[in-house]
Scaffold this active site. Structure first.
Site, PDB file in Angstrom:
ATOM      1  N   GLN A  69       0.862  -1.181   0.000  1.00  0.00           N
ATOM      2  CA  GLN A  69       0.000   0.000   0.000  1.00  0.00           C
ATOM      3  C   GLN A  69       0.896   1.227   0.000  1.00  0.00           C
ATOM      4  O   GLN A  69       1.745   1.380   0.878  1.00  0.00           O
ATOM      5  CB  GLN A  69      -0.913   0.018   1.238  1.00  0.00           C
ATOM      6  CG  GLN A  69      -1.928   1.162   1.226  1.00  0.00           C
ATOM      7  CD  GLN A  69      -2.783   1.183   2.489  1.00  0.00           C
ATOM      8  OE1 GLN A  69      -2.376   0.662   3.522  1.00  0.00           O
ATOM      9  NE2 GLN A  69      -3.953   1.780   2.406  1.00  0.00           N
ATOM     10  N   SER A  70       0.733   2.089  -1.005  1.00  0.00           N
ATOM     11  CA  SER A  70       1.622   3.247  -1.111  1.00  0.00           C
ATOM     12  C   SER A  70       1.291   4.300  -0.068  1.00  0.00           C
ATOM     13  O   SER A  70       2.163   4.799   0.636  1.00  0.00           O
ATOM     14  CB  SER A  70       1.558   3.846  -2.522  1.00  0.00           C
ATOM     15  OG  SER A  70       0.227   4.151  -2.860  1.00  0.00           O
ATOM     16  N   VAL A  71       0.017   4.679   0.051  1.00  0.00           N
ATOM     17  CA  VAL A  71      -0.410   5.673   1.038  1.00  0.00           C
ATOM     18  C   VAL A  71      -1.764   5.279   1.603  1.00  0.00           C
ATOM     19  O   VAL A  71      -2.529   4.542   0.971  1.00  0.00           O
ATOM     20  CB  VAL A  71      -0.512   7.092   0.428  1.00  0.00           C
ATOM     21  CG1 VAL A  71       0.852   7.641   0.073  1.00  0.00           C
ATOM     22  CG2 VAL A  71      -1.416   7.087  -0.792  1.00  0.00           C
TER      23      VAL A  71
END
Length: 503
Positions: A12-14
């Site tokens: 999950q990037s952000v």
């Protein structure tokens, strides 16, 4: 291979409301396992544009160790958005007989159709990332065309204050009265055909006025004089940029002699030279300019008529080039030739803005003779080492430092050589760059000195002595090589000389 286990990878990037959490991704992947054992690999806060992620790299290492039988992800783009990266992973999976499963897209890499579908999907994943990048670029140019300030610290003469444009929060430049006066004075001075960069930097140095907390140097000055952020843009400014092939966002009627301008690199321009305005983008800014257009244009045209900087050349005037420095300020000494053909040395900082008293009258040939004598004397003290049995083994750390020192010396040498016949812009740039390189050089010299104890071998003493004994017959390049073996720097004035030795 029977003890291999399955792996679940989640990324999950952000944290966003519309993004699926790592925990939810793992729950989806568990359905594919049907209760079997597994190992989790999770990367939070990492983009899928490349594979430089700690847990993903750990997964790859475990695959190569033969520990993994199957890799399960929630969705294809969790593991990669790059078709090149993904293709490489597929080859790795096949090499180590590892299956790949996307729990929501139902891909099975054990069949040709599954592999084909995966490649198609990764193409679309990469397309999506490139589309996002294009949207960001479009937004940048859209905002810049509307006069928004696009980041960076405010130019000297201004500070930024919050404002709102078209309902969007942004920042607006506001003039600092004292700094704005300095800017106006700079432009008024340079508009005089007889005024040089050195005249201006010298004036502010004598007054003790700092720019960005430092003395004004020529590269900073040149950048200021080129910046249209200061101009009170009128129709003459419009016509000037139009004649240069600049893309003008605003209509001619908007150039009323009040606002400053922002100059942005054109969208399709890969790189541009300082004086090349073709295809650059000029936008009227919301702030008021502080320099009248006629003064600004006079300076800009004067800049465009400056001589081109000539490229660096190999040292030819003295074999001391790159090593000799002013004994007062530490800046490089430059070899020059007087009317009768005699070479002498001048301090480059003295030539730049006269802020150094200079090195006095030093003739190049006389300094070369003194340095040669000192090299002979220095080596005499090492000849006694030849009778000793003590052998010094090479220190890898010293070798690495010496390699870096040689590279720094070479860069300084090229910069010093480029000063011969240089214009004011190059002279200032080289001075600043040499000072930066010299700081690193002194640090390297100290570190080497701390590690070095009798590092010159009897064989080296004998070899260098042979060169010094036949000095007059040596080639220019050989003299430079001998100097480089023995000497780090030579600091000199007409009254004194100090040599920093490498041995």
């Amino acid at each position: 291979m029977n003890n291999r286990i399955d792996a679940i990878y989640a990324r999950q990037s952000v944290d966003k409301k519309d993004s699926i959490s790592i925990e939810s991704q793992i729950d989806f992947c568990k359905y594919e396992l049907k209760g079997g054992s597994y190992r989790e690999y999770t990367d939070k806060g990492f983009s899928g544009k490349n594979t430089d992620r700690p847990k993903f790299q750990e997964l790859i290492r475990d695959i190569k160790k033969g520990l993994i039988a199957k890799v399960i992800v929630y969705k294809l783009d969790r593991i990669s958005r790059s078709i090149l990266d993904f293709s490489g992973m597929m080859e790795l999976f096949q090499q180590y007989n590892v299956e790949f499963v996307s729990s929501t897209e139902k891909f099975d890499t054990s069949t040709p159709m599954g592999r084909a579908m995966l490649n198609i999907c990764i193409v679309f994943a990469q397309l999506e990332r490139e589309t996002i990048q294009k949207r960001v670029t479009d937004a940048y140019y859209s905002r810049s065309q509307r006069g928004f300030k696009m980041g960076g610290k405010p130019p000297y003469g201004f500070h930024s204050e919050p404002t709102k444009m078209d309902g969007i929060n942004t920042k607006k430049l506001v003039a600092n009265p004292e700094e704005a006066e300095h800017i106006r004075f700079i432009f008024e001075m340079y508009a005089d055909p007889k005024t040089s960069y050195g005249d201006i930097t010298r004036h502010f140095a004598q007054q003790g006025i700092l720019f960005y907390g430092k003395e004004l140097i020529r590269p900073t000055l040149a950048q200021m004089l080129r910046n249209p952020v200061y101009v009170q843009a009128d129709l003459d400014v419009y016509e000037f940029f139009k004649s240069q092939g600049t893309v003008l966002v605003n209509d001619a009627a908007d150039f009323t002699g009040t606002n400053g301008c922002y100059l942005y690199q054109g969208r399709d321009v890969k790189a541009c030279k300082k004086n090349d305005l073709k295809d650059q983008m000029l936008v009227l800014a919301p702030h008021e300019g502080i320099v009248p257009s006629d003064t600004w244009l006079a300076c800009r045209k004067k800049l465009m008529n400056n001589m081109k900087i000539q490229s660096a050349r190999k040292a030819t005037h003295t074999w001391l080039a790159g090593k000799i420095k002013c004994g007062n300020c530490g800046y490089a000494l430059m070899s020059m030739i007087n009317r009768v053909g005699t070479q002498y040395l001048r301090c480059t900082k003295r030539l730049d803005n006269k802020s150094c008293v200079g090195c006095g009258k030093i003739y190049t040939a006389e300094l070369e003779a003194l340095v040669y004598q000192q090299m002979v004397k220095k080596l005499e003290s090492y000849k006694t080492l030849t009778g000793r049995k003590k052998a010094v083994k090479g220190n890898p750390k010293i070798t690495a430092l010496q390699v870096e020192l040689a590279q720094v010396d070479s860069e300084i040498e090229k910069l010093v050589d480029s000063l011969t016949g240089a214009n004011n812009v190059l002279l200032s740039y080289v001075n600043a760059k040499i000072a930066e390189l010299d700081s690193r050089k002194q640090a390297l010299v100290k570190e080497i000195a701390d590690l070095t104890v009798d590092t010159i071998s009897p064989e080296q003493v004998q070899q260098i002595s042979g060169y010094l004994d036949t000095w007059e017959t040596l080639s220019f390049d050989d003299k430079r090589r001998v100097l480089d073996l023995l000497v780090t720097t030579v600091e000199a004035t007409s009254e004194k000389m100090n040599i920093t030795w490498k041995i």
